[in-house]
Write an enzyme that holds these catalytic residues in place. Structure first.
Site, PDB file in Angstrom:
ATOM      1  N   HIS A   1      19.701   1.395 -27.834  1.00 41.09           N
ATOM      2  CA  HIS A   1      19.888   1.835 -26.445  1.00 41.09           C
ATOM      3  C   HIS A   1      20.573   0.729 -25.638  1.00 41.09           C
ATOM      4  O   HIS A   1      21.556   0.971 -24.940  1.00 41.09           O
ATOM      5  CB  HIS A   1      18.550   2.215 -25.815  1.00 41.09           C
TER       6      HIS A   1
ATOM      7  N   ASP B   1      52.846   0.432 -15.109  1.00 38.65           N
ATOM      8  CA  ASP B   1      51.903   0.572 -16.217  1.00 38.65           C
ATOM      9  C   ASP B   1      51.225  -0.780 -16.420  1.00 38.65           C
ATOM     10  O   ASP B   1      51.486  -1.725 -15.673  1.00 38.65           O
ATOM     11  CB  ASP B   1      52.648   0.991 -17.500  1.00 38.65           C
TER      12      ASP B   1
ATOM     13  N   TRP C   1      18.358  -6.040 -28.275  1.00 42.04           N
ATOM     14  CA  TRP C   1      19.807  -6.254 -28.148  1.00 42.04           C
ATOM     15  C   TRP C   1      20.115  -7.741 -28.112  1.00 42.04           C
ATOM     16  O   TRP C   1      21.252  -8.158 -28.342  1.00 42.04           O
ATOM     17  CB  TRP C   1      20.364  -5.546 -26.910  1.00 42.04           C
TER      18      TRP C   1
ATOM     19  N   SER D   1      38.176  -6.181 -28.916  1.00 43.35           N
ATOM     20  CA  SER D   1      38.682  -5.172 -27.983  1.00 43.35           C
ATOM     21  C   SER D   1      38.580  -5.655 -26.542  1.00 43.35           C
ATOM     22  O   SER D   1      39.527  -5.534 -25.764  1.00 43.35           O
ATOM     23  CB  SER D   1      37.890  -3.871 -28.180  1.00 43.35           C
ATOM     24  N   SER D   2      37.423  -6.235 -26.204  1.00 47.54           N
ATOM     25  CA  SER D   2      37.228  -6.706 -24.825  1.00 47.54           C
ATOM     26  C   SER D   2      38.192  -7.830 -24.479  1.00 47.54           C
ATOM     27  O   SER D   2      38.730  -7.880 -23.376  1.00 47.54           O
ATOM     28  CB  SER D   2      35.810  -7.235 -24.628  1.00 47.54           C
TER      29      SER D   2
ATOM     30  N   HIS E   1      24.438 -14.289 -19.719  1.00 49.91           N
ATOM     31  CA  HIS E   1      24.388 -14.187 -18.276  1.00 49.91           C
ATOM     32  C   HIS E   1      25.737 -13.815 -17.656  1.00 49.91           C
ATOM     33  O   HIS E   1      25.797 -12.887 -16.862  1.00 49.91           O
ATOM     34  CB  HIS E   1      23.729 -15.365 -17.577  1.00 49.91           C
TER      35      HIS E   1
ATOM     36  N   GLU F   1      27.829 -12.105 -19.060  1.00 52.87           N
ATOM     37  CA  GLU F   1      27.955 -10.693 -19.453  1.00 52.87           C
ATOM     38  C   GLU F   1      27.365  -9.777 -18.383  1.00 52.87           C
ATOM     39  O   GLU F   1      27.925  -8.729 -18.060  1.00 52.87           O
ATOM     40  CB  GLU F   1      27.242 -10.484 -20.798  1.00 52.87           C
TER      41      GLU F   1
ATOM     42  N   TYR G   1      27.350 -10.259 -15.285  1.00 53.60           N
ATOM     43  CA  TYR G   1      28.308 -10.167 -14.192  1.00 53.60           C
ATOM     44  C   TYR G   1      29.555  -9.411 -14.601  1.00 53.60           C
ATOM     45  O   TYR G   1      30.225  -8.818 -13.758  1.00 53.60           O
ATOM     46  CB  TYR G   1      28.613 -11.557 -13.629  1.00 53.60           C
TER      47      TYR G   1
ATOM     48  N   SER H   1      33.441  -2.143  -2.622  1.00 53.04           N
ATOM     49  CA  SER H   1      34.279  -2.685  -1.549  1.00 53.04           C
ATOM     50  C   SER H   1      35.483  -1.808  -1.237  1.00 53.04           C
ATOM     51  O   SER H   1      36.138  -1.988  -0.219  1.00 53.04           O
ATOM     52  CB  SER H   1      34.778  -4.089  -1.925  1.00 53.04           C
TER      53      SER H   1
ATOM     54  N   HIS I   1      17.458 -19.264 -17.235  1.00 53.71           N
ATOM     55  CA  HIS I   1      16.408 -18.463 -16.603  1.00 53.71           C
ATOM     56  C   HIS I   1      15.976 -17.279 -17.456  1.00 53.71           C
ATOM     57  O   HIS I   1      14.994 -16.626 -17.138  1.00 53.71           O
ATOM     58  CB  HIS I   1      16.805 -18.030 -15.176  1.00 53.71           C
ATOM     59  N   HIS I   2      16.704 -17.027 -18.546  1.00 52.96           N
ATOM     60  CA  HIS I   2      16.260 -15.971 -19.457  1.00 52.96           C
ATOM     61  C   HIS I   2      15.231 -16.492 -20.446  1.00 52.96           C
ATOM     62  O   HIS I   2      14.714 -15.740 -21.251  1.00 52.96           O
ATOM     63  CB  HIS I   2      17.454 -15.409 -20.242  1.00 52.96           C
TER      64      HIS I   2
ATOM     65  N   THR J   1      25.726 -13.500  -3.317  1.00 50.71           N
ATOM     66  CA  THR J   1      25.378 -12.082  -3.442  1.00 50.71           C
ATOM     67  C   THR J   1      24.952 -11.536  -2.083  1.00 50.71           C
ATOM     68  O   THR J   1      25.336 -10.426  -1.692  1.00 50.71           O
ATOM     69  CB  THR J   1      24.256 -11.879  -4.474  1.00 50.71           C
TER      70      THR J   1
ATOM     71  N   LYS K   1      27.879 -10.820   0.058  1.00 51.73           N
ATOM     72  CA  LYS K   1      28.526  -9.541  -0.245  1.00 51.73           C
ATOM     73  C   LYS K   1      27.788  -8.381   0.416  1.00 51.73           C
ATOM     74  O   LYS K   1      28.405  -7.522   1.043  1.00 51.73           O
ATOM     75  CB  LYS K   1      28.601  -9.318  -1.761  1.00 51.73           C
TER      76      LYS K   1
ATOM     77  N   ARG L   1       7.230  -5.580 -22.513  1.00 58.31           N
ATOM     78  CA  ARG L   1       8.324  -4.675 -22.839  1.00 58.31           C
ATOM     79  C   ARG L   1       8.443  -4.537 -24.348  1.00 58.31           C
ATOM     80  O   ARG L   1       7.807  -5.278 -25.099  1.00 58.31           O
ATOM     81  CB  ARG L   1       9.641  -5.197 -22.242  1.00 58.31           C
TER      82      ARG L   1
END
Lengths: 289, 535
Positions: B78, B107, B143, B170-171, B254, B256, B258, B269, B303-304, B329, B332, B451
């Site tokens: 998932h 293009d 994951w 690809s990315s 991290h 990722e 963002y 925006s 922090h993870h 943040t 924004k 979890r």
């Protein structure tokens, strides 16, 4: 019946939200299901206080920011004939304010957090050390300075009920998934240091009421410590909190906190039992709870 | 108008290939964008079905729909499917569609590369999903793929790693294309600080992708060699260090986060000024805030992993750097609020999703701030509180922004208007039940539910049930979305004007609807540019 209970719960929640923090009005059990436990150690209580402080700061900020948004949504809508003020595109003054004010709020949160962090990570001057070793799936505890060692796995009743097609209802089992065959016993009022490691994959030893969560990592010995308040004898339960495979949900932690005298008696009894076991036939050993 | 007329004439000379060749050999940014969006939608469906299975298993204590190993596979897949299969390709699809139109280009700069970066994906996704059917089942280590647990899985393990390599390539190719396009194909006069925010946020996202996807590739490759070639990067018994993987993974992980959310900031925006009929407040501050967030994202990974036993000084550093992210943040959120302030608001579906984003993403931000405080994090870490936090930023955050973007630009893409009434139904069902789904998970985490567990103690049943019911209804109501899009493309009411939105500015709205196949065959004139870039 389930639905009725659910409805009641939702009703309680709605009432609680209306009461807007009228905490004493909540039944104790209702609150326990919604929030972090205060716990029974100095650290856990202070973590709870920090958590609540952060929570109310967030609620305060939300009230202001969401308030402004909601004001706009109500009063600045086209259907009410609002005319856009297209000249309002920036304001250095306002922008400086809303950069500085958050910084000040953050600093005011960071200071108590940093103090507590340093306090929590002070593992010196402990009166008792216990080696905690995670494995797939259970915990082994060795009391340093004695020959006592306890292997703690999910209790038989929970194990039976957790099997596929067991046909046993979870609610019929006392402390389903939170009870073990051999709990560990610790004295209240003494500083206890845990030396935490693992023999296979990463686990994490967590007992919310003690305010301790620390990963058990193969090749590392992590430290954590706690002192249970002298008047807080009782049984405290926790679980592994790092995914460790198929049995991750089935390796709970049960800590029985007793008076120092009772602890010494337990230790002596265990020590004798273990010696007996080492000398004689394989005995099942320790007491169960 | 003369401008548009010319384009309409050009449109008759599209010279697009017909039949399957148009798609397999696609080099057109719109065709490729469409394929990305369809692929992402498909993965969203598969990842969503996995989520439904998870919520069914967690409906009550003692539920046994799946074996615990299968349950772990479901949570793992998932996560991977939603992150790499649904959200990231959605953003690339939107970038393909919108960036050339928004900067005045015909293009993307590298159309063949564009084709390659899309066509890698179906193979990657197939590999990843096929791993469910190999002996031992799909990878079930989460994951995050922490070793040594990750080393315990069978054939699915190399399949997943190869799939990740493919998705990474690809990315990276997609990101290179975005950067080259933005740097080289802007219309004369479209200076960097005149670019729409969606283009800006994507430019920054593209740099993040190039910086961190190779780090992930390196981390999983080391796992691969540990498993098959006898190395011991992460194996303590061989002198390695499992925690090293955590550091490397989160150095990728991290930024990722963002990568998933910055383009959403861009979309919001775009939408809020349009439906507030007012230019974006603090445009430059928005650009700088985005850049600051991107920079900070590289120095907060610890922090993870506050509970792994890092030195106190390191924990302190990561706590402070993480809290610092709240500042840009906040800027924004304040800017969006100020954009609505004294505007003239109307509530079409894109605006509804954008407003829900503002409120609900902020809630995710608040729980993020709480998680940043290390002592509290010791209690939150690894519980449902974290699950609630990141779902609040990713579902009513990233996913709602994607919905908002499609509802905003769909009339431009196909020249037809969708059924507003149905889209509002989609919105209200989503916004109500996403909260029923995720809000109770805060309570569960605080009350002590870890979890990634397939079964739990009975005291957690009530809120899990509420969450599951919310999940089922949220999931079911998403079926409206493809239906609305399909109906719009097939038989929506034609949009005559260049823009169906009264307050919309931007070059994409200067093109006729539907947008011509080769967006800007001649650069927009200074007058068009000035009209389009009225912010």
């Amino acid at each position: 019946m389930k639905c009725a209970r659910l409805g009641k719960r939702l009703g309680t929640l709605a009432l609680a939200l209306l009461a807007g923090g009228g905490l004493p009005a909540w039944g104790k059990s209702g609150w326990d299901e919604l929030n972090m436990p205060r716990g029974v150690t100095n650290v856990s209580t202070r973590i709870y206080a920090l958590h609540m402080m952060a929570f109310w700061v967030c609620v305060g900020i939300a009230a202001v920011v969401f308030g402004v948004m909601i004001w706009s949504l109500i009063f600045h809508r086209k259907s009410r004939g609002a005319v856009p003020d297209v000249s309002l595109t920036h304001s250095t003054k306002v922008e400086i304010v809303w950069t500085i004010v958050p910084v000040l709020i953050l600093v005011s949160m960071a200071i108590p957090a940093a103090r507590l962090l340093v306090r929590i990570n002070n593992n010196t001057d402990s009166q008792l050390s216990i080696r905690v070793t995670g494995f797939q799936w259970g915990w082994r505890y060795q009391y340093v300075g004695s020959n006592v060692s306890v292997i703690s796995k999910l209790s038989e009743s929970s194990t039976a009920a957790s099997m596929m097609h067991s046909g046993i209802s979870a609610t019929s089992v006392p402390h389903y998934l939170l009870s073990v065959d051999h709990p560990i016993v610790v004295p209240v009022g003494e500083k206890i240091r845990l030396l935490i490691t693992s023999i296979d994959v990463i686990h994490s030893w967590w007992v919310p009421d003690l305010g301790v969560k620390r990963d058990a990592i193969p090749g590392f010995i992590n430290q954590a410590s706690f002192t249970i308040a002298p008047n807080k004898t009782g049984t405290y339960r926790g679980q592994c909190t790092e995914l460790c495979g198929r049995g991750h949900a089935y390796m709970p932690i049960v800590v029985r906190a007793v008076s120092p005298a009772a602890f010494q008696a337990w230790l002596k009894q265990q020590s004798a039992l273990d010696k007996e076991a080492a000398a004689g036939a394989p005995a099942t050993g320790v007491t169960s709870s | 108008m003369a401008e548009s007329h010319d384009i309409a004439v050009h449109a008759e000379h599209d010279q697009k290939p017909h039949g399957w060749r148009r798609w397999v050999f696609a080099t057109n940014h719109k065709d490729i964008g469409t394929m990305y969006l369809i692929a992402a939608g498909t993965m969203f469906l598969i990842g969503g079905l996995a989520a439904m299975a998870i919520r069914a298993q967690l409906f009550k204590s003692g539920m046994k729909l799946f074996d615990p190993a299968m349950f772990n596979s479901l949570t793992t897949m998932h996560g991977l499917i939603m992150i790499f299969g649904a959200i990231m390709p959605s953003w690339v699809g939107l970038a393909n569609w919108m960036i050339p139109m928004q900067i005045g280009a015909p293009d993307m700069a590298l159309p063949r590369l564009n084709n390659l970066s899309f066509w890698i994906l179906p193979f990657a996704f197939t590999l990843m999903i096929a791993s469910f059917f190999v002996p031992g089942g799909a990878v079930a280590g989460g994951w995050t793929m922490y070793p040594p647990l990750m080393q315990q899985f069978g054939d699915s393990f190399p399949m997943l790693i190869f799939a990740i390599h493919l998705m990474g390539i690809s990315s990276i190719l997609g990101a290179i294309n975005v950067i080259v396009t933005i740097m080289n194909l802007r219309a004369p006069g479209m200076s960097l600080l005149r670019m729409p925010l969606f283009v800006w946020t994507w430019l920054i996202t593209a740099y993040l992708l190039i910086a961190v996807m190779p780090v992930l590739a390196g981390a999983v490759t080391m796992q691969l060699t540990d498993h098959f070639f006898g190395t011991s990067f992460f194996n303590a018994a061989g002198g390695g260090d499992p925690v090293l993987f955590l550091h490397v993974f989160w150095f990728f992980g991290h930024p990722e986060v963002y990568i998933l959310i910055l383009p959403a900031f861009g979309v919001i925006s775009e939408i809020i000024p349009t439906f507030s009929r007012k230019p974006l407040f603090g445009y430059e501050a928005m650009v700088y805030a985005t850049a600051s967030i991107a920079f900070l994202s590289f120095i907060v990974w610890g922090h993870h992993m506050f509970t792994v036993g890092m030195p106190v000084a390191a924990q302190l550093f990561f706590m402070l750097s993480t809290m610092l992210i709240a500042v840009p943040t906040g800027v924004k959120v304040f800017n969006w609020t100020a954009t609505m302030w004294r505007g003239s608001l109307s509530f079409e579906p894109p605006m509804l999703f954008a407003i829900a984003f503002l409120f609900l993403f902020s809630i995710g931000g608040f729980s993020g701030l709480m998680l940043a405080l290390v002592p509290s994090d010791y209690q939150y870490h690894g519980t449902y509180f974290v699950v609630a936090h990141f779902h609040y930023v990713l579902v009513p955050g990233a996913v709602f922004a994607i919905f908002g973007a499609v509802y905003y630009w769909l009339p431009k893409w196909c020249g037809r208007m969708y059924d507003m009434r149905l889209a509002k139904w989609h919105f209200w069902l989503s916004v109500i039940f996403v909260n029923v789904l995720f809000f109770p998970q805060h309570f569960l985490g605080l009350a002590g539910m870890p979890r990634r567990i397939p079964d739990y103690a009975p005291q957690f049943t009530d809120w899990n049930m509420v969450s599951s019911i919310g999940g089922f209804i949220f999931g079911a109501s998403q079926a409206l979305f493809p239906y609305i899009v399909w109906k719009c493309v097939r038989s929506g009411k034609p949009v005559e004007a260049n823009s169906p939105w009264e307050g919309a500015h931007g070059l994409e709205w200067e093109l006729p609807s539907p947008a011509p196949y080769h967006s800007w065959t001649t650069p927009p004139s200074a007058a068009v540019l000035a009209h389009g870039a009225e912010h």
